[in-house]
Structures are given as structure tokens and as C-alpha cells.
Design a protein around this motif. Sequence first.
Motif, PDB file in Angstrom:
ATOM      1  N   TRP A 116      24.209 -12.535  11.455  1.00 30.16           N
ATOM      2  CA  TRP A 116      25.055 -11.960  12.497  1.00 30.16           C
ATOM      3  C   TRP A 116      24.225 -11.179  13.507  1.00 30.16           C
ATOM      4  O   TRP A 116      24.482 -11.219  14.714  1.00 30.16           O
ATOM      5  CB  TRP A 116      26.117 -11.072  11.850  1.00 30.16           C
ATOM      6  CG  TRP A 116      27.140 -10.527  12.795  1.00 30.16           C
ATOM      7  CD1 TRP A 116      27.538 -11.060  13.984  1.00 30.16           C
ATOM      8  CD2 TRP A 116      27.899  -9.331  12.610  1.00 30.16           C
ATOM      9  NE1 TRP A 116      28.510 -10.273  14.562  1.00 30.16           N
ATOM     10  CE2 TRP A 116      28.750  -9.207  13.742  1.00 30.16           C
ATOM     11  CE3 TRP A 116      27.961  -8.365  11.599  1.00 30.16           C
ATOM     12  CZ2 TRP A 116      29.634  -8.141  13.877  1.00 30.16           C
ATOM     13  CZ3 TRP A 116      28.841  -7.309  11.739  1.00 30.16           C
ATOM     14  CH2 TRP A 116      29.681  -7.200  12.864  1.00 30.16           C
ATOM     15  N   ARG A 117      23.212 -10.465  13.043  1.00 30.41           N
ATOM     16  CA  ARG A 117      22.353  -9.697  13.946  1.00 30.41           C
ATOM     17  C   ARG A 117      21.622 -10.611  14.923  1.00 30.41           C
ATOM     18  O   ARG A 117      21.477 -10.286  16.104  1.00 30.41           O
ATOM     19  CB  ARG A 117      21.325  -8.887  13.153  1.00 30.41           C
ATOM     20  CG  ARG A 117      21.884  -7.652  12.467  1.00 30.41           C
ATOM     21  CD  ARG A 117      20.751  -6.755  12.007  1.00 30.41           C
ATOM     22  NE  ARG A 117      20.020  -6.227  13.157  1.00 30.41           N
ATOM     23  CZ  ARG A 117      18.713  -5.980  13.164  1.00 30.41           C
ATOM     24  NH1 ARG A 117      17.988  -6.236  12.096  1.00 30.41           N
ATOM     25  NH2 ARG A 117      18.131  -5.481  14.230  1.00 30.41           N
ATOM     26  N   GLU A 118      21.138 -11.751  14.436  1.00 26.32           N
ATOM     27  CA  GLU A 118      20.456 -12.701  15.315  1.00 26.32           C
ATOM     28  C   GLU A 118      21.396 -13.223  16.382  1.00 26.32           C
ATOM     29  O   GLU A 118      21.029 -13.326  17.561  1.00 26.32           O
ATOM     30  CB  GLU A 118      19.898 -13.867  14.483  1.00 26.32           C
ATOM     31  CG  GLU A 118      18.819 -13.500  13.496  1.00 26.32           C
ATOM     32  CD  GLU A 118      17.528 -13.076  14.176  1.00 26.32           C
ATOM     33  OE1 GLU A 118      17.229 -13.603  15.270  1.00 26.32           O
ATOM     34  OE2 GLU A 118      16.822 -12.213  13.617  1.00 26.32           O
ATOM     35  N   ILE A 119      22.614 -13.538  15.983  1.00 30.57           N
ATOM     36  CA  ILE A 119      23.599 -14.083  16.917  1.00 30.57           C
ATOM     37  C   ILE A 119      24.068 -13.007  17.888  1.00 30.57           C
ATOM     38  O   ILE A 119      24.197 -13.250  19.100  1.00 30.57           O
ATOM     39  CB  ILE A 119      24.783 -14.683  16.138  1.00 30.57           C
ATOM     40  CG1 ILE A 119      24.322 -15.888  15.317  1.00 30.57           C
ATOM     41  CG2 ILE A 119      25.919 -15.080  17.089  1.00 30.57           C
ATOM     42  CD1 ILE A 119      25.349 -16.407  14.342  1.00 30.57           C
ATOM     43  N   SER A 120      24.326 -11.815  17.388  1.00 29.25           N
ATOM     44  CA  SER A 120      24.803 -10.723  18.235  1.00 29.25           C
ATOM     45  C   SER A 120      23.790 -10.355  19.305  1.00 29.25           C
ATOM     46  O   SER A 120      24.157 -10.043  20.444  1.00 29.25           O
ATOM     47  CB  SER A 120      25.132  -9.495  17.381  1.00 29.25           C
ATOM     48  OG  SER A 120      26.231  -9.736  16.538  1.00 29.25           O
ATOM     49  N   ALA A 121      22.510 -10.393  18.949  1.00 31.61           N
ATOM     50  CA  ALA A 121      21.471 -10.088  19.928  1.00 31.61           C
ATOM     51  C   ALA A 121      21.509 -11.091  21.077  1.00 31.61           C
ATOM     52  O   ALA A 121      21.331 -10.725  22.246  1.00 31.61           O
ATOM     53  CB  ALA A 121      20.104 -10.097  19.252  1.00 31.61           C
ATOM     54  N   ALA A 169      25.085  -8.059  22.201  1.00 35.85           N
ATOM     55  CA  ALA A 169      25.704  -7.003  21.390  1.00 35.85           C
ATOM     56  C   ALA A 169      24.786  -6.663  20.219  1.00 35.85           C
ATOM     57  O   ALA A 169      25.145  -6.905  19.050  1.00 35.85           O
ATOM     58  CB  ALA A 169      27.069  -7.461  20.883  1.00 35.85           C
ATOM     59  N   PRO A 170      23.606  -6.125  20.483  1.00 42.68           N
ATOM     60  CA  PRO A 170      22.648  -5.842  19.406  1.00 42.68           C
ATOM     61  C   PRO A 170      23.204  -4.855  18.390  1.00 42.68           C
ATOM     62  O   PRO A 170      23.897  -3.902  18.746  1.00 42.68           O
ATOM     63  CB  PRO A 170      21.442  -5.252  20.151  1.00 42.68           C
ATOM     64  CG  PRO A 170      22.004  -4.729  21.439  1.00 42.68           C
ATOM     65  CD  PRO A 170      23.128  -5.652  21.796  1.00 42.68           C
ATOM     66  N   LEU A 171      22.903  -5.113  17.120  1.00 40.12           N
ATOM     67  CA  LEU A 171      23.401  -4.278  16.025  1.00 40.12           C
ATOM     68  C   LEU A 171      22.240  -3.839  15.143  1.00 40.12           C
ATOM     69  O   LEU A 171      21.317  -4.616  14.889  1.00 40.12           O
ATOM     70  CB  LEU A 171      24.409  -5.061  15.175  1.00 40.12           C
ATOM     71  CG  LEU A 171      25.731  -5.458  15.835  1.00 40.12           C
ATOM     72  CD1 LEU A 171      26.447  -6.480  14.955  1.00 40.12           C
ATOM     73  CD2 LEU A 171      26.609  -4.245  16.042  1.00 40.12           C
ATOM     74  N   GLU A 172      22.311  -2.602  14.665  1.00 38.32           N
ATOM     75  CA  GLU A 172      21.373  -2.162  13.654  1.00 38.32           C
ATOM     76  C   GLU A 172      21.802  -2.727  12.308  1.00 38.32           C
ATOM     77  O   GLU A 172      22.991  -2.958  12.067  1.00 38.32           O
ATOM     78  CB  GLU A 172      21.349  -0.638  13.584  1.00 38.32           C
ATOM     79  CG  GLU A 172      20.844   0.041  14.851  1.00 38.32           C
ATOM     80  CD  GLU A 172      20.860   1.546  14.728  1.00 38.32           C
ATOM     81  OE1 GLU A 172      21.321   2.047  13.683  1.00 38.32           O
ATOM     82  OE2 GLU A 172      20.407   2.215  15.675  1.00 38.32           O
TER      83      GLU A 172
END
Length: 319
Positions: free
Chosen positions: A60-65, A69-72
Amino acid sequence: MRRILLSTIKILISAALLYFSLRKIDLYELASRIQLGSLGWIALAIVISFLQLFVGVLRWREISAECGAPLETRQAMRFNVIGTFFNQTLPSAIGGDAVRLWLVARAGAGWRAATYSIFVDRAIGLIALAIIIVASLPWSYQLINDTHGRSALLLVDFIALAAGAGFLILGILPWPWLKRWWGTYHIRACSEIAIRVIFSRNRGPKIAALSLLVHFLTVVIAWCVVQSIAAPVIFGQVFQLIPPVILITMLPISIAGWGVREATMGLAFGFAGLATSEGVNVSLLFGAVSFIVGAVGGLVWILSAEKAAQGTTPIEVPK
């Protein structure tokens, strides 16, 4: 009124399917098979469920970036855990996605980026699941001798693959009207993001590996449940039967997949020449593991800053 009606219909569907699935099941017999050692297998299934959530977070982090919408990692894990709670309480098997969307948007990403990240993440997961089912078809055909069972498996997988391929093709079609209509504009935008992620030299292999691992861990969780009651099912059979069941359970026609999962699991076991009752037993315990994980997610939600902010100062969401 419409939402209440739809929720009522889904509750009735879950109740009806559960009734027909459980009417031939001896729950006392199932309870008697749960020994001290069984609790160890159930605990292992719960631990693996959280590992699966973490693997999903990495994807999800890869996709969000890519969606802006970057996520920690810690934040994304918390949102995923909270989502498991709402998967158990909202009227569908993917209700947690709507809550994850809300959390990401209110964390500062905005509604569009949050929606794209959740939609693309779910779409890639479904495509990976369909590919796993196709790859295992030669062995599934050896396991399932029933003609109706084979036909049902092919139909479900064909629909999933067609939907996935159609979604990706939408991102490369040159038709100008796709960008003018509101609905196709946003779906096409998600398709373009999915294509960039899947075929990226940096992110593509990582996304593929994480997607396959997520679904493999689902099979491992089911295997732990099988071991907890010493059901006469081998790992290969679980690997072939669980992915199609999970795919059907994702249909938003019941509460947290209850009823649909039990009915489908029972049919799948029956088509494979296994005891239908064992399929229902495994499904019930699989659901129990999901419920426990969801309960932890509920506790995280109750203690979260987002829950505390409700009814006080609204969290600003960029447009």
C-alpha cells in the motif's frame, strides 16, 4: 433509507446463507475438537494475520506514494489494523477500505489521492488473486472432478481476469471521451497509476512479490485453522480451494463475508471430494480469527486520535 435497505438485505443474505450452511453442522462436535493444542494453531493464525497486514502495508505504501498520498509505515499499519475492525462491522467484506480512505484523506492527503490509493491497491490485489487461481488451474482440475465445480471455478476466474484486464486496458485507450465523463475520468486515472506501478522497474517486482505473499499468507492462515481441528485436508488442497473462496467472499453482498464464505467453502470442499461439513468448520474458525484481529483493530480505533477528533474540531481535508 436506501443505505438502511441495502444493509438490511445484506444482513438477511448473511443470515440465510449461515442458516443453510450450519443446519447440518454439529457445533458441539466442532467444539469438542478444539483442544489445548488447537489454541496454539489459532494463536499462530492470528499472528500470521498481523504479518499479512504488515505485508499489505508495504504494498500500500508503494502504491500510495505513486498516488501522491505518502504514508509512514507505522501510520499505514495503524490504518490497516483499524480497517480490519470495520471489515467486521460494515455491510461488506471490504468495508474497511472505505474507512482507510477516510483516514488517509483526513490525515492530509485529500480525498482524490486517498481514493486512488485504496482503489488501485484493491485492484492490484484482485488481479494477483485471479492470476494465482489461473496458475493453479491444472492442479485444481485434478482435485475437482465435479463438472459443475470446474465450470464455476472457470466462470469466477474469467470474470475476475476480465475485470482486471478491462481495468488496465482502460488506462491505455486513447478515446478522448474517457477523460470528459466524471466516472471514466477517475477510473482511467487509477488505471494509469496501476499500469505505472505494475510495470515500473523499481516498484513492479516488489508489488508483484508482496501481492503474491499476501494471498499465500491467507492460505497459511487457513492451513493453521485446518490443523487446529485436525481436519483431513492437506496443504495443497487448501492452496487450491482457498483463493477462489476468498475471491467470491469479496463480493459486497453480506456482512464481513459471513454466510457467503461458509456456503462457498462448503461447496468448494464438496466439489473437491472432501466433507462439506469440514469446509464449513474451517470457514467458521477462519472467520473467528478475522473477528479476533478485527477486535484488536477496534481497540486501536477507540484509542486513536481520529476517533477522539470526532465531534470536536474537524480535520481539514485539502481539495
